[in-house]
Design a protein around this motif. Sequence first.
Motif, PDB file in Angstrom:
ATOM      1  N   GLY A  48       1.265  -1.103   0.289  1.00  0.00           N
ATOM      2  CA  GLY A  48       0.381   0.297  -0.732  1.00  0.00           C
ATOM      3  C   GLY A  48       0.993   1.162   0.112  1.00  0.00           C
ATOM      4  N   GLN A  49       0.173   2.546   0.270  1.00  0.00           N
ATOM      5  CA  GLN A  49       0.656   4.064  -0.149  1.00  0.00           C
ATOM      6  C   GLN A  49       1.218   3.522   1.059  1.00  0.00           C
ATOM      7  N   THR A  50       2.478   4.383   1.561  1.00  0.00           N
ATOM      8  CA  THR A  50       2.813   5.121   2.976  1.00  0.00           C
ATOM      9  C   THR A  50       3.657   6.741   2.625  1.00  0.00           C
ATOM     10  N   VAL A  51       4.230   7.705   3.592  1.00  0.00           N
ATOM     11  CA  VAL A  51       5.045   8.312   3.425  1.00  0.00           C
ATOM     12  C   VAL A  51       6.400   8.524   2.620  1.00  0.00           C
ATOM     13  N   ARG A  52       6.378   7.076   2.165  1.00  0.00           N
ATOM     14  CA  ARG A  52       7.711   6.919   2.035  1.00  0.00           C
ATOM     15  C   ARG A  52       7.611   6.479   0.217  1.00  0.00           C
ATOM     16  N   TYR A  53       6.512   6.021  -0.148  1.00  0.00           N
ATOM     17  CA  TYR A  53       7.095   5.452  -1.268  1.00  0.00           C
ATOM     18  C   TYR A  53       5.612   5.300  -1.667  1.00  0.00           C
ATOM     19  N   GLU A  54       5.072   4.642  -3.418  1.00  0.00           N
ATOM     20  CA  GLU A  54       3.201   4.138  -3.273  1.00  0.00           C
ATOM     21  C   GLU A  54       2.803   2.828  -3.068  1.00  0.00           C
ATOM     22  N   THR A  55       1.979   2.908  -3.476  1.00  0.00           N
ATOM     23  CA  THR A  55       1.443   1.480  -4.141  1.00  0.00           C
ATOM     24  C   THR A  55       2.100   0.508  -5.202  1.00  0.00           C
ATOM     25  N   SER A  56       2.694   1.367  -5.717  1.00  0.00           N
ATOM     26  CA  SER A  56       3.810   0.483  -6.678  1.00  0.00           C
ATOM     27  C   SER A  56       5.633   0.892  -7.363  1.00  0.00           C
ATOM     28  N   PHE A  57       5.697   0.220  -7.686  1.00  0.00           N
ATOM     29  CA  PHE A  57       7.457   1.028  -7.857  1.00  0.00           C
ATOM     30  C   PHE A  57       7.646   0.492  -9.573  1.00  0.00           C
ATOM     31  N   GLU A  58       8.301   1.315 -10.507  1.00  0.00           N
ATOM     32  CA  GLU A  58       8.803   1.446 -11.923  1.00  0.00           C
ATOM     33  C   GLU A  58       9.280  -0.018 -12.071  1.00  0.00           C
ATOM     34  N   PRO A  59       9.623  -0.921 -13.005  1.00  0.00           N
ATOM     35  CA  PRO A  59      10.723  -1.108 -13.700  1.00  0.00           C
ATOM     36  C   PRO A  59      12.127  -0.463 -13.891  1.00  0.00           C
ATOM     37  N   GLU A  60      13.306  -0.764 -13.364  1.00  0.00           N
ATOM     38  CA  GLU A  60      14.335  -0.411 -13.423  1.00  0.00           C
ATOM     39  C   GLU A  60      14.895  -0.185 -15.239  1.00  0.00           C
ATOM     40  N   ILE A  61      15.302   0.801 -15.786  1.00  0.00           N
ATOM     41  CA  ILE A  61      16.090   0.619 -17.115  1.00  0.00           C
ATOM     42  C   ILE A  61      17.483   1.080 -17.297  1.00  0.00           C
ATOM     43  N   THR A  62      18.179   0.530 -17.684  1.00  0.00           N
ATOM     44  CA  THR A  62      19.924   1.635 -17.895  1.00  0.00           C
ATOM     45  C   THR A  62      20.442   0.910 -19.681  1.00  0.00           C
ATOM     46  N   ASP A  63      21.043   2.226 -19.819  1.00  0.00           N
ATOM     47  CA  ASP A  63      21.738   1.931 -20.807  1.00  0.00           C
ATOM     48  C   ASP A  63      23.848   2.075 -20.494  1.00  0.00           C
ATOM     49  N   ASN A  64      23.906   1.294 -20.999  1.00  0.00           N
ATOM     50  CA  ASN A  64      25.822   1.141 -20.259  1.00  0.00           C
ATOM     51  C   ASN A  64      26.650   0.568 -21.460  1.00  0.00           C
ATOM     52  N   TYR A  65      27.622   1.677 -20.521  1.00  0.00           N
ATOM     53  CA  TYR A  65      28.613   1.656 -22.049  1.00  0.00           C
ATOM     54  C   TYR A  65      30.123   1.426 -21.634  1.00  0.00           C
ATOM     55  N   GLU A  66      30.752  -0.131 -21.563  1.00  0.00           N
ATOM     56  CA  GLU A  66      31.756   0.052 -21.304  1.00  0.00           C
ATOM     57  C   GLU A  66      33.054  -0.121 -22.258  1.00  0.00           C
TER      58      GLU A  66
END
Length: 786
Positions: free
Chosen positions: A555-573
Amino acid sequence: MLRNLLVLLIFLPLFSFSQELTVSGNVKTASEVLLGVNVIEKGASNGTTTDFDGNYSIEVRQGSTLVFSFLGFKTVEVVVNGKSKIDVLLEEDSSQLDAVMVKGFRNVIGQARRRAESVQTIAESVVSFTAEDIETKGINNIQTFTDQIPNVNFTSSQNIGNNFITVRGISQIRNGDAPIAFVIDGVTLPDANLLNQELFDVALIEVVKGPQGALYGKNAIAGAINIVTNEPTNTYRSKAQVGYANGNLLKAQLSSTGPLIKDKLFYRVSGSYKKGDGLLNNTTLDQAPDYIEDLTLRAQLKAKLSSKISATLTGQVIDTEAGGLYYAIPKDGNAKIAPDDYDNMAILADQDGVGTLKSTYGNLKVNFNLNKIKLTSLTTFNKVDRNAFGDLDFTAADVLRQDQDSNTKTFNQEIRLGSLSDEDSKINWDLGMFYQNLDKTLITTATADFGFFSPPFAPSGIQSPLAIGDFTNTYRTLAIFGFIDYQFTDKLTLSAGLRFDNDNISQDNRSEGTNPERTDTQLQPKFSLAFKATENMMMYANYGKGYRTGGFNQGQTVRYETSFEPEITDNYEIGIKNSYWDNRFILNISAYYTDFSNQQLYALVLDGGAGQILIGNFNIAESESVGFEADLRVRASNWLDILGSYGVSKSRIINGTSTVSTGTNEIIDVSGNSTPLVPQDSYNLGLESSFNVSDKITFNGNINLEGTGEMYWHEDNAAVSPRYSLLNARISFTFNDDFSVALWGTNITDTQYITEFFDQTFSNGGSDLAWLGQPTAFGTTLTYKF
């Protein structure tokens, strides 16, 4: 239609015919199996190499000749003459040995791209540990090898199975997915609770950095840990090991393998048991809170159903009980404590916390070999039940308690097609389909003795519910993937990969009475370019998109919402790999940059209030990580190796906010701050020695200094731990190649450090909390092979 396609892929090889003969066998010396031996069909562009057990398999023409060659050994030619099994014994070539007075690093081999090859030819940052490394270094879990790899940090806290791994600035969030794929024998384990399981009877461990979704599957946003266990063999072999250490720690391991039906059906069984009283001290209860008892059993059956079809059935059970929830708090009674004020940290909990983990795992792998193509079907079931019970106020007063179940149940089905290893082929490829059904259940209960909160302010002995969380997140994933290497010239190789994930995520929220659902999709390309500048130098560059699934909080609290989104990265090496001085000098250097969208962070709210959940995850809009790594191996002589590595990882939040969960629930801007849970740098310095004391006695020894840099614990960067270093050492003597005795020590200087810190500003708790690192441990191990 999908079902029909899967059936076609599985049974296609059964309806195909070939004019070729499959030849397999084993290559060894008088004392050891050989990894990486070249096996070539004479007069044809067809070849392979031996694997970690010295085994090979190759398709050849009837009447052809096989050529076996390896540096430092005499080349052997064998006429096939219709034989399907050919074992070879190689002899050392004295003329070559005289020319090369000091042998180079021979077994720098990995399987980062699903085939045995030199790590120095792979266009990735790869660190591998062969069976010899694993034995001489005493590697028995993930902690004992990740400490030796730059920009990789592994810790555990709270209770058994609560693990945290950070790779190149991408960290693991509590009750979330690890940023790496944890792969055992080609099967990705979906539960991060199993990361720190006992490792035994293992042939290879390697760590591959950078996004690896195309080859290693779901959530491999920062890389993969690839573990290859020893396979069942056609000859009887057994190994027994016992050990004892301070803290009354007893360990025992046993493995056995051999044929049930010669040349057709083979078995391998292995097990590990350990029990210890612990090394820390709970001053309230006057006992060690970090006790452990663990039993892990594994069994394999491998059947050669025909010259082209084999099947392996694997089962494993884990049953662990260990101390838990023994956080240290300020012993001076204040709410605040510095993360390095070790003299003021004490474990004071009035409850004897306990954590349990029970896991059941089963896998059926079926391999079809046909016309230089390998088809593999992987069917996997995994069930993990984990519980933690103990104190919640972490003081000597019986005020708060907590109880949490964190359970998973998973079914995986993967169908994979790929090219067979061929030394002279310019193209190597893999493609496949993956399905997963994963249920993740989290049940959290906090209770309180309300007698402490009203007159006469004395415990009543009755605990009443304070906050309850009870929900199950279900992930149904369908993915397709492919990867290809193409050697344009002798110097230039291009690699490309692609993975597409479709994640349907639903929640059965029994606390809130809600059932949200959503679908996330992500395309993950990967490209790399390798250029062999000279015979001894390879340069590479790669790009890859990483993806880690999101999910639902309760559920929702003062620190976070009811859901969290996927994490996306662009990686260069970019990187360079150098092998000089007949492989006696190896230096690999790489630099990377990672651009994050919706980086996932963990939040804790101890004061649940009216039914609020206690824990959850949230996103930071934009962040980045930049760093470099250097890995050095020098064989100074036949009896001395010098090892060193160093990594820098600077991660920061570009754009993001957070909420302080105490007082007015203030929203703070954390833009420009360092990302929490990321060591700023890391290093490893080591010496290793191996030599023959006599014809029947061999000495092995190593000493390592492992350093972890400063670490920020929260996004406001107020709490930071200083750098610390741990000194570890191990020596062993082996008699007649079958019996050995080893003495070892970890954290020999008894350095004080912590592996987790909670600032009460972000938890609305009673005080700051710290998880103490392990003090000095030392012991002995006896091993017998028969």
